[in-house]
Design a protein around this motif. Structure first.
Motif, mmCIF file in Angstrom:
data_model
loop_
_atom_site.group_PDB
_atom_site.id
_atom_site.type_symbol
_atom_site.label_atom_id
_atom_site.label_comp_id
_atom_site.label_asym_id
_atom_site.label_seq_id
_atom_site.Cartn_x
_atom_site.Cartn_y
_atom_site.Cartn_z
ATOM 1 N N TYR A 127 0.823 -1.214 0.000
ATOM 2 C CA TYR A 127 0.000 0.000 0.000
ATOM 3 C C TYR A 127 0.854 1.261 0.000
ATOM 4 N N HIS A 128 1.911 1.283 0.806
ATOM 5 C CA HIS A 128 2.667 2.518 0.972
ATOM 6 C C HIS A 128 3.517 2.865 -0.250
ATOM 7 N N VAL A 129 4.013 1.865 -0.969
ATOM 8 C CA VAL A 129 4.814 2.171 -2.155
ATOM 9 C C VAL A 129 3.977 2.942 -3.164
ATOM 10 N N ARG A 130 2.718 2.546 -3.331
ATOM 11 C CA ARG A 130 1.855 3.242 -4.275
ATOM 12 C C ARG A 130 1.245 4.499 -3.659
ATOM 13 N N GLU A 172 6.453 9.576 8.917
ATOM 14 C CA GLU A 172 6.434 10.464 7.761
ATOM 15 C C GLU A 172 6.178 9.669 6.482
ATOM 16 N N PRO A 173 5.586 10.307 5.457
ATOM 17 C CA PRO A 173 5.343 9.608 4.187
ATOM 18 C C PRO A 173 6.619 9.120 3.509
ATOM 19 N N THR A 174 7.759 9.688 3.892
ATOM 20 C CA THR A 174 9.030 9.280 3.295
ATOM 21 C C THR A 174 9.710 8.151 4.068
ATOM 22 N N ASP A 175 9.119 7.726 5.194
ATOM 23 C CA ASP A 175 9.710 6.655 5.999
ATOM 24 C C ASP A 175 9.539 5.296 5.317
#
Length: 264
Positions: A127-130, A172-175
């Motif tokens: 989910y997070h990669v997309r 964070e979204p970049t984590d």
């Protein structure tokens, strides 16, 4: 046997009873079926608890929309509790795991922790990669007697916190996309006198090596904490040194940079 009524606001008794009579389950297949029914019932319960803040969340109030689909980096996959909008895409996802029975060989609940952690890692990553801004929360349910089997090693509950702590903490979204924003352990009573009563523990906190946690949360407090994690990503708090804090809900526009109509 007739069980006394439990506090419905802080109990999963109805969900446990829907899954079936625990004492009659002896085979791997029957226990697997029990876990699947319980997970679906809990997904509906979570969605209903969150619905006021997240209209349109699935499953719906009647349990329709179980394991609804959401886009991942590897195509469309199923999600236990799914809040998605046209503007956000996937805004909030809740993944529910249940580990309900002791291993016959060890007498502990720890046998399936590695498998559950692997499933959570794959789910978070997909989910997070997309959708890196999606807020993903995991809740792992155990019977509360998992707190009481410590000997030389930590209790099954203490070991769960050790294992699943490293699956949370994505601030964070970049984590790291392999992590969830937050992970909680749900501990439910199976004793007939208190059947279904439940408390929740944030894996970021220090658990007792043996015994039951003293700083656990109620269901209502857990829902508040899930909503807080969502707001941190989508409506962050802005603090003034000399005034009340604000919740930022829209992109800021500097009034000095506004372009007048007709201005080039």
């Amino acid at each position: 046997m007739t069980r006394p009524a439990a506090n419905p606001a802080n109990s999963v008794r109805a969900e446990l009873e829907l899954a079936g009579e625990r004492s009659s389950l002896t085979t791997a297949t029957s226990k697997k079926n029990y876990a699947e029914v319980l997970s679906r019932a809990l997904a509906t319960r979570f969605a209903n608890e969150l619905r006021r803040s997240f209209p349109g969340i699935l499953p719906d109030a009647e349990g329709r929309g179980q394991e609804s689909r959401a886009r991942t980096a590897k195509g469309v996959k199923k999600l236990d509790v799914n809040y998605s909008t046209a503007e956000l895409g996937l805004g909030l996802g809740v993944s529910i795991k249940t580990i309900n029975f002791r291993d016959a060989a060890t007498g502990r609940y720890t046998k399936n922790y590695t498998r559950a952690d692997g499933e959570l890692r794959a789910e978070a990553s997909d989910y997070h990669v997309r959708q890196p801004y999606a807020v993903m929360v995991a809740v792992i349910f155990l019977p509360i007697d998992a707190c009481d089997d410590a000997k030389k090693d930590p209790s099954s509950f203490g070991q769960a916190v050790k294992i699943f702590r490293f699956r949370g903490g994505r601030d964070e979204p970049t984590d790291d996309p392999n992590l969830f924003e937050a992970v909680f352990i749900g501990l439910y009573e199976t004793d007939p006198a208190r059947f279904g009563e439940v408390v929740f523990f944030d894996v970021r906190k220090a658990p007792p090596k043996s015994g039951r946690p003293k700083d656990a949360m109620t269901f209502e407090e857990l829902v508040t904490e899930i909503r807080r994690n969502y707001d941190l990503r989508n409506s962050p708090v802005f603090e003034w040194a000399d005034a009340q804090t604000e919740i930022l809900t829209e992109p800021l526009i500097d009034p000095d940079e506004e372009v007048e109509e007709g201005e080039n």
